[in-house]
Design an enzyme around this catalytic site. Structure first.
Site, short mmCIF file in Angstrom:
data_model
loop_
_atom_site.label_atom_id
_atom_site.label_comp_id
_atom_site.label_asym_id
_atom_site.label_seq_id
_atom_site.Cartn_x
_atom_site.Cartn_y
_atom_site.Cartn_z
CB SER A 721 5.41 -9.78 -22.64
OG SER A 721 5.84 -9.75 -21.29
CE LYS A 764 5.56 -5.40 -21.35
NZ LYS A 764 5.10 -6.49 -22.25
#
Length: 823
Positions: A721, A764
């Site tokens: 990511s 996140k």
């Protein structure tokens, strides 16, 4: 006269220990040798009308027979001493009741035998034994004296003997001899001299009377034989009794043969129990009628299938034939009780009130919308179609997020029974399927045990920690669960112990797991997977305010509402004192505060009405964790990324710097995993290949070395990511352009410059919001994940959705260069 004491003729003795005179041991008749014509009347002419009378307990003396008698009563001792001294004969009669101590005429049988005292023996234990030999029968008319011993008037009786030419009587005597020897042989190996003496004794009176004296019958029956004056008639009656007793001996031998294979030679008790068992089989009787009756009554109320009823009846009949002290009795009882105690076709009534179910789930658990939605859907289908098979759900996620406790709430919402089995560390297949009954200590598997415990066939059944199952030489429990968790098979689940199929199709199985990677694929395919993700900070604060604080107040004896925890305080506890995906550690911290408050209350010290953030140092000590904050954009190559961990989301800084060198050297630091290292190499190769697109001088790649670092090197980091973050960081370093303020990003890259979606978006985004981030760059395909997050959590955030790297660079980098650029 030769005297023989034959130990192995015990079967022909008086019944057993009843042949006593007070404290006498076992009495054995004596086999004597005699002439063929001897009638044992020697000295009988000296007997007058009155004679001393010796009463015997449970013993009958016959003419010609020698019998040892242990003397115990003082009167009897006095009589024996005087008779020996005077060398006189005495009269011997049998008492009607053994317990009579001082008998009178009514207590005695009136037919007796005149006897000679052959020998008096003083035994080592101090008792006196006399050997009496019968002479002739007599009738006791009356007792003339009772002191110092009994004396009475008698009439001598004559025996009628058959003619010596009577062939029938001769055959009768021969049959009696043969039957006597057969009885001896049926019990044990008789001495040869004993068999020889019986076969060759020609005195018919002695043979008949010796056998009469030795038959294993009571004194009443022997007395009837003594009453018979005709010797032939007495012999016929004797033969009848011998035949009866021989049949009994044969039956005993048959019983012993039947049980011989099961007998443990070292256990006398077990031998006796097996005899009782066989006797009960012969008689068809049972001494456990009450317990059997209770089991039958329970069975009559069961709604079980016909094949189960047949098995139960068969096993119950086996139990009826067992003695309670048999080792098999408890095993068989346990098996039958396990069958009858199972809730065959017994179901608790489901509550189809959808609003009630929703209230229960919302009351006990905050968030978890997907799980709640699935349960409500199942309840709705059950309401419309009652015979639907229960779903098999697997709740997976990090520890402490409420997977197990959710099962209890589901049971309450449905108003079903709740059972739970912990599978962590389970390595024996028999724990699931049960042990076969051939093993000592065998029992049902945990599935059947807990169904029995629940008392219904449709409980909510929690299979906790299903990912922690192991396997070894005892089998694979996970494979055994395939049958349990397969809706097409579990309507006939076969437990090895029960050996009967049981229907589990109405059971709602809910498995919990932390890591799906350790669960076999066939098992995963049988379950509906529902992720229970970690709680975000806002959710933890709500859970603490609604559930944890009130619970801990009650646990620690504090009045409800006596101390308030503002949300700001709870937020500080979550951020500064815990780092977890669930709320277990948060619960412990709140409990710690409550303990300190309880101590103050118990010590009559004042306590605050509200716990403020600045008070936490007093109760919890120094801050244990600190979260990263956005640090600005004053440095080239420093970009804020987003990461997901087991304890929630975090912001992640990627730092890139250039240094003079030969070029083509890439240094990676920060404890990076293989995937993250590959992302860095991929990012560098991509911008090198597209240098013109990003306005990068090609000479920089030849004269400058690249160093990429991710702070907090003690913490391992990995995953794809950070791909777009590394590209942005490297472009910023090679162009010395500033990165846009309050911006963070996450996404995977390809060598073609495409941006791919990543996971953990919810965590996140909330981590970025806590860090003061205002804008986020995400892959276009992650837009769907944003729609599942509550709008209040997204307030103040701006999202940019991209599909290629050029879009990322255009959004993230300003045209303005940093202060003091390298070139």
């Amino acid at each position: 006269m030769n005297v023989y004491m034959k130990e192995k003729t015990r079967v022909f003795c008086q019944n057993s220990f009843d042949d006593l005179d007070d404290n006498i041991g076992i009495v054995m008749p004596i086999l004597t040798e005699c002439d063929v014509d001897e009638d044992f009347t020697e000295g009988i002419e000296k007997v007058g009308d009155t004679i001393p009378i010796l009463p015997l307990r449970n013993m009958v003396l016959f003419p010609g027979v020698a019998l040892p008698v242990i003397i115990g009563r003082p009167k009897s001792m006095r009589l024996i001493k005087e008779a020996v001294h005077k060398k006189s004969l005495i009269g011997v009669v049998c008492q009607k009741e053994m317990g009579t101590e001082d008998p009178i005429l009514e207590d005695l049988y009136t037919t007796g035998v005149i006897a000679d005292i052959v020998r008096v023996l003083e035994m080592p234990d101090g008792s006196t034994t006399v050997i009496l030999q019968g002479k002739k029968r007599f009738e006791l008319n009356e007792l003339t004296e009772t002191d110092p011993y009994l004396s009475g008037k008698i009439t001598v009786l004559e025996d009628t003997k058959p003619d010596k030419t009577d062939r029938e009587f001769e055959a009768l005597i021969s049959t009696i001899k043969d039957l006597t020897i057969k009885m001896l042989g049926a019990v044990a190996e008789p001495p040869r001299d004993l068999i020889f003496s019986i076969k060759n004794n020609k005195n018919v009176l002695y043979v008949v009377n010796f056998s009469c004296s030795n038959i294993p019958s009571g004194s009443a029956e022997k007395q009837q034989l003594l009453l018979i004056g005709d010797l032939k008639e007495r012999a016929y009656r004797l033969l009848f009794i011998l035949n009866r007793e021989y049949q009994l001996v044969e039956l005993k031998a048959s019983i012993q043969m039947k049980t011989h294979e099961d007998i443990n030679q070292q256990q006398k008790e077990y031998f006796l129990q097996q005899q009782i068992k066989t006797i009960q089989e012969e008689l068809g009787g049972n001494i456990n009628e009450l317990e059997i009756k209770e089991l039958r009554e329970k069975a009559s109320r069961k709604k079980w299938p016909a094949e189960v009823a047949q098995v139960f009846e068969k096993e119950l009949r086996k139990l009826e034939r067992l003695h309670p002290q048999s080792p098999d009795y408890s095993v068989q009882t346990q098996y039958v009780q396990n069958i009858v105690n199972l809730p065959w076709n017994e179901y608790s009534k489901d509550n189809f009130n959808l609003s009630h179910a929703q209230k229960v789930l919302d009351r006990d658990h905050y968030g978890l919308e997907k799980v709640k939605e699935r349960i409500i859907e199942h309840l709705a289908v059950l309401k419309l179609k009652g015979d639907m098979k229960s779903p098999i759900i697997c709740l997976y996620g990090p520890p402490g997020v409420g997977k197990t406790s959710l099962g209890r709430s589901i049971a309450e919402a449905l108003r079903r029974k709740y059972v739970r089995v912990s599978l962590g560390g389970l390595h024996d297949e028999a724990e699931i399927r049960g042990h076969r009954r051939t093993y000592i200590g065998a029992m049902c598997g945990r599935i059947i045990q807990n169904i029995q415990k629940a008392g219904t066939s449709n409980p909510v059944f929690i299979l906790d920690e299903i990912d922690k199952i192991t396997n070894d030489f005892k089998g694979d429990p996970a494979s055994a669960l395939l049958e349990v968790l397969d809706p097409e098979q579990n309507n006939a689940f076969h437990d090895n112990y029960l050996d009967i199929d049981y229907d589990l199709s109405k059971v709602m199985f809910i498995a919990t797991a932390n890591n799906l990677n350790t669960i076999s694929q066939p098992l995963l395919d049988r379950m509906e997977l529902i992720e229970v993700s970690g709680y975000i900070m806002e959710e933890k604060v709500e859970i603490a305010a609604k559930h944890l604080v009130p619970k801990q107040m009650d646990v620690h004896g504090l009045k409800k509402g006596s101390v308030k925890f503002p949300k700001k305080t709870l937020q500080v506890i979550v951020e500064a004192y815990t780092r977890e995906s669930g709320v277990r550690e948060l619960d412990k911290k709140i409990a710690k505060i409550m303990r300190k408050l309880a101590r103050k209350v118990a010590s009559d010290e004042p306590i605050p009405t509200s716990i403020k953030p600045e008070d936490l140092y007093e109760y919890l000590g120094a801050v244990e964790y600190s979260r990263d904050k956005y640090q600005g954009n004053d440095y080239a190559g420093v970009v804020t990324g987003l990461a997901w961990t087991a304890v929630g989301g975090e912001i992640l800084f990627v730092e890139s710097s250039l240094s003079k060198g030969k070029g083509s050297k890439l240094t990676l630091t920060g404890n990076l995993g293989d995937v993250m290292k590959e992302s860095a190499m991929l990012a560098l190769e991509y911008i090198h290949a597209h240098a013109a697109q990003f306005n990068i001088n090609e000479e920089l790649f030849e004269n400058w070395n690249v160093h990429v670092h991710v702070p907090e090197g003690a913490i391992p980091k990995d995953g794809p990511s950070a791909g777009i973050t590394m590209v942005t960081s490297l472009v910023s370093a090679f162009t010395q352009r500033k990165v846009k303020k309050n911006l963070a990003m996450t996404g995977e890259i390809t060598l073609r410059g495409k941006v791919l979606p990543v996971g953990g978006i919810k965590e996140k985004i909330l981590a970025a919001k806590r860090a003061g981030i205002k804008e986020l760059i995400l892959c276009k395909e992650n837009e769907k994940d944003i729609n599942e997050i509550k709008p209040e959590y997204l307030k103040g955030l701006v999202f940019h959705y991209v599909s290629d790297i050029q879009q990322v660079v255009d959004l993230a980098l300003l045209r303005e260069k940093v202060d003091n650029p390298l070139f």
